[in-house]
Design a protein around this motif. Structure first.
Motif, PDB file in Angstrom:
ATOM      1  N   LEU B  60       0.836  -1.210   0.000  1.00 31.50           N
ATOM      2  CA  LEU B  60       0.000   0.000   0.000  1.00 31.50           C
ATOM      3  C   LEU B  60       0.867   1.254   0.000  1.00 31.50           C
ATOM      4  N   TYR B  61       1.952   1.205   0.764  1.00 31.89           N
ATOM      5  CA  TYR B  61       2.856   2.354   0.844  1.00 31.89           C
ATOM      6  C   TYR B  61       3.384   2.712  -0.542  1.00 31.89           C
ATOM      7  N   VAL B  62       3.908   1.710  -1.236  1.00 29.30           N
ATOM      8  CA  VAL B  62       4.503   1.975  -2.554  1.00 29.30           C
ATOM      9  C   VAL B  62       3.448   2.473  -3.533  1.00 29.30           C
ATOM     10  N   LEU B  63       2.285   1.828  -3.521  1.00 31.27           N
ATOM     11  CA  LEU B  63       1.246   2.234  -4.476  1.00 31.27           C
ATOM     12  C   LEU B  63       0.778   3.667  -4.205  1.00 31.27           C
ATOM     13  N   LEU B  64       0.570   3.974  -2.927  1.00 28.24           N
ATOM     14  CA  LEU B  64       0.074   5.322  -2.624  1.00 28.24           C
ATOM     15  C   LEU B  64       1.133   6.377  -2.907  1.00 28.24           C
ATOM     16  N   LYS B  65       2.397   6.014  -2.662  1.00 24.34           N
ATOM     17  CA  LYS B  65       3.463   6.958  -2.973  1.00 24.34           C
ATOM     18  C   LYS B  65       3.482   7.250  -4.464  1.00 24.34           C
TER      19      LYS B  65
END
Lengths: 450, 361
Positions: B60-65
């Motif tokens: 989720l972190y990578v996608l939202l970033k």
């Protein structure tokens, strides 16, 4: 980033021609004292700025020539073409068949509007030929008649047509004992109008250049050509490519923008003076040696003491003592306070030069610290056969006294209503004069209160 | 009742059969290359396995970033990842309090995260946004900055201005002038870019295979000068094509995925109904402490705070106004009643009072 030069009037066209000649001969010379690559970059950068490469091998100057009579323009065109190294475009000049009297108001109110479209068409065409328009550089005299009036009008048109472009006006300050009796009126009108339209006014005083010719260049019979060549040399030392202040490998791509940003952000302080060192006849160059500390020491004292050349400097003038808040009235007499200074160094060993002496806070006004006020541009490529040369473009009180004197004389004439009919006849009314006086008084007061 | 539901679920699972792994596989392949989870992670998260939590937080972190054009590295701390994801989900409108309550070391909550992930797929259209962001650039785009990144309010000036240390207004004028001149330089640069772009299009017109376009883009023109970089371009285009194909496959198999997610929700509803009663007073806003990872989200939160303060103040004012009006009316009514009693005309005072009371209401 290309600069479009607009040469206005007799003075502007003669000086403009000398400037392009000086630039061209500098880039063709072998005196660069640097690597071949560096030299090639320098040439390319200069050519992009001032010349347009066309199918014919000879570069074409990016210039628009404007004058009311054809004589000076055709001289300039033919001299350039005969040099064989550069030329003017054959479609970039505008002139009338006969002159139109030596009258500022005539130039501003009559000839300007009448020929506005034709002149702006030429400018627009030159501007479109640039991949990137880096700004306009206009050359004119301040005190002339039609040329100055027309020049002030053209500058206004430039500002209207190109609201976000940089406009640098080069103005020639007249001789103190000039022949034209209304030169002070003309100067006041020109200066105040230019102050509203352009970003900066770079001033050369005829008296000063004359002295340089006489004392430094050892010229016996000083002609206008000699004066113009000294001016061209000084301008070239400012406008030739330089490395930007923050380092970086290439030459600056935004010369006018960089200059304006370092010197004239404040809208009230727009007058720039130029000092160049060393200045000597070409024949003496091989026998002279220069050292950076010596050159900078002289230049700094020239700045502080408001000297105009490296001879006859008053070494007694010192900056005020730091640490105490000195109101401007108590500053030592003749001390020249600066707002901002730009030092341009060219030549051998330039990266090892110590410019700390120019970062002394006592040289500058109290509300600006030296980090903001002082910039140095260093370029290893030597200029115009000088192994080391330094130019100082300064926004300071250099021109305060001459300006004050001109405004004072003009005011005296105005108070006795002398010669006003020449202006009111063509549309410059007394209210316009008063506005101009107000503008300039404001400028004088701003500079005095540094 | 419960038993029959479970029977139904198992029946549906048998019917879904092979379609679900295909759907999840397509979904994973449609995500950008650096952010692809293993399909197994989603399965483990469905059963709320703690091992899947860390992976899911990172996903989720990578996608939202990527959505917010931020930068990340492989070594970003789990605490920072958790905090960022929570803020970003709140920003996009995901208000489930159970997510905000998950621990900051990322060791639990994979099923919650699966739920959040599926919500992102649907509501802000995560996949579509990512595909649009990661297109191969042609170089012909021009951008208009519409970001509202203004400076934080508590900015220190160059000189900490106290009452004694005033800043000279001439210095401010100087700075303002510099800003204007820099803006003019930027303007000239933009014009130059447009002009050169036009030149490329002009000089290559008629050379393109696609007749509608008719000219090369910047990337294609650059290829002519540096032919060895075509390999890299081909790789990028291949990768994008695979993603797009996977996306199309996903779109066809999507209903299977949502059915599966329904079962996840049912499971959570069963378990959650026992804890729900404790959280009867759900706090209005549950956010991690403010930090600098999401200035845009923090700014939004600040604006919402201000708005709610303003609304409360307005409500106060309105109450006061109403109370004043009411008091004034009562006075008037009382005065009128007194006058009527003292006059000789026999009027029914009660009736008058009732009428006044009715109008006032």
């Amino acid at each position: 980033m290309s600069i479009v030069t607009v040469q206005l009037g007799q003075c502007g066209n003669q000086i403009g021609h000398e400037v392009f000649s000086a630039l061209c001969s500098d880039i063709r010379g072998t005196h660069g004292l640097c690597s071949k690559n560096e030299n090639q970059s320098y040439q390319d950068s200069c050519k992009e700025r001032f010349f347009c490469e066309e199918e014919s091998a000879v570069p074409v100057a990016r210039a628009v020539l404007v004058d009311m009579e054809p004589k000076v323009i055709s001289q300039a065109l033919s001299m350039a073409a005969s040099s064989g190294h550069w030329r003017y475009s054959s479609h970039s000049h505008f002139c009338q068949k006969q002159g139109s009297g030596n009258n500022w108001a005539n130039g501003y109110c009559v000839h300007g509007p009448r020929h506005k479209e034709a002149i702006m068409n030429l400018v627009q065409k030159e501007a479109e030929r640039c991949d990137r328009l880096g700004g306009f550089f206009t050359i004119m005299s301040m005190a002339g008649g039609t040329g100055s009036g027309l020049g002030a009008f053209v500058t206004q048109c430039l500002r209207d047509a190109f609201p976000t472009s940089f406009i640098l006006n080069h103005v020639i300050w007249p001789y103190g004992t000039g022949e034209v009796i209304v030169q002070n009126y003309n100067s006041v009108l020109t200066l105040s109008h230019l102050y509203h339209s352009s970003d900066a006014l770079l001033v050369h005083e005829n008296d000063v250049i004359h002295k340089i010719c006489a004392q430094l260049m050892n010229i016996k019979q000083i002609s206008f050509r000699d004066v113009n060549q000294v001016i061209a040399h000084q301008l070239g030392s400012v406008f030739q490519p330089t490395h930007p202040a923050g380092g970086g490998s290439g030459y600056s791509r935004n010369p006018l923008g960089d200059l304006m940003e370092t010197l004239v952000p404040h809208p009230e302080f727009r007058m720039l003076g130029l000092r160049n060192i060393p200045q000597m006849p070409e024949s003496s160059l091989p026998y002279s040696t220069f050292s950076w500390p010596g050159l900078l020491k002289h230049l700094r004292q020239m700045l502080i003491a408001n000297a105009q050349m490296e001879e006859g400097i008053d070494w007694q003038v010192r900056p005020p003592q730091p640490g105490s808040s000195i109101p401007s009235t108590n500053k030592p007499l003749h001390f020249n306070t600066s707002i901002a200074n730009l030092l341009i160094l060219r030549g051998k060993d330039v990266h090892s030069v110590d410019v700390g002496s120019f970062q002394d806070p006592s040289l500058y006004t109290s509300w600006l610290n030296p980090q903001d006020a002082f910039n140095a541009w260093k370029t290893p490529r030597a200029f115009n056969k000088y192994e080391k040369s330094a130019a100082l473009v300064s926004n300071s009180q250099f021109l305060l006294k001459p300006l004050d004197s001109i405004v004072g004389k003009a005011w005296n004439m105005f108070a006795s209503k002398a010669y006003l009919h020449q202006y009111t006849k063509f549309g410059i009314q007394e209210e316009d004069f008063l506005d101009c006086f107000t503008t300039l008084e404001q400028v004088i007061s701003s500079y005095t209160n540094l | 009742m419960r038993g029959r539901q479970r029977e139904q679920h198992r029946e549906q699972q048998r019917q879904r059969g092979p379609a679900l792994p295909a759907a999840v596989g397509a979904l994973c392949r449609a995500l950008p290359p650096r952010a692809r989870p293993a399909p197994d992670t989603l399965r483990r998260a469905r059963f709320d396995r703690p091992q899947a939590s860390l992976d899911f937080w990172k996903l989720l972190y990578v996608l939202l970033k990527q959505i917010h054009r931020g930068r990340w590295t492989e070594s970003d701390a789990i605490g920072a990842q958790v905090s960022f994801v929570k803020w970003a989900l709140w920003y996009h409108g995901y208000r489930r309090p159970q997510l905000q309550r998950l621990v900051a070391d990322g060791s639990a909550g994979s099923r919650e995260l699966l739920l959040a992930f599926s919500w992102l797929l649907h509501c802000p259209g995560l996949l579509e946004q990512l595909l649009a962001r990661n297109r191969v650039q042609t170089g012909d785009e021009t951008s208009l900055c519409t970001c509202e990144d203004d400076l934080p309010k508590s900015q220190e000036g160059p000189s900490d201005a106290g009452p004694e240390d005033r800043v000279d207004v001439r210095y401010l004028q100087w700075l303002n002038g510099r800003l204007r001149l820099q803006w003019c330089s930027l303007h000239a640069q933009h014009q130059e870019q447009c002009k050169l772009l036009h030149k490329i299009h002009l000089f290559t017109s008629g050379s393109h295979m696609d007749q509608n376009l008719g000219h090369f883009s910047v990337t294609e023109a650059d290829l002519i000068r540096h032919p060895e970089s075509y390999k890299q371009l081909v790789q990028l285009l291949d990768s994008e094509t695979t993603q797009l194909e996977a996306f199309l496959e996903w779109k066809q198999l999507e209903p299977v995925y949502w059915q599966w997610m329904e079962t996840v929700l049912d499971d959570m509803a069963e378990e959650g109904s026992m804890c729900e009663s404790q959280d009867a007073h759900v706090e209005k806003r549950r956010l991690p402490e403010v930090n600098s990872c999401c200035p845009w989200a923090v700014k939004l939160a600040g604006q919402m705070d201000r708005l709610s303060w303003d609304l409360l103040a307005l409500q106060e004012q309105l109450h006061q106004l109403v109370a004043q009006r009411r008091a004034a009316w009562w006075e008037k009514a009382a005065g009128g009643e007194k006058a009527v009693r003292e006059s000789t005309i026999p009027v029914d005072g009660e009736k008058v009072k009732k009428t006044v009371g009715m109008t006032e209401q």
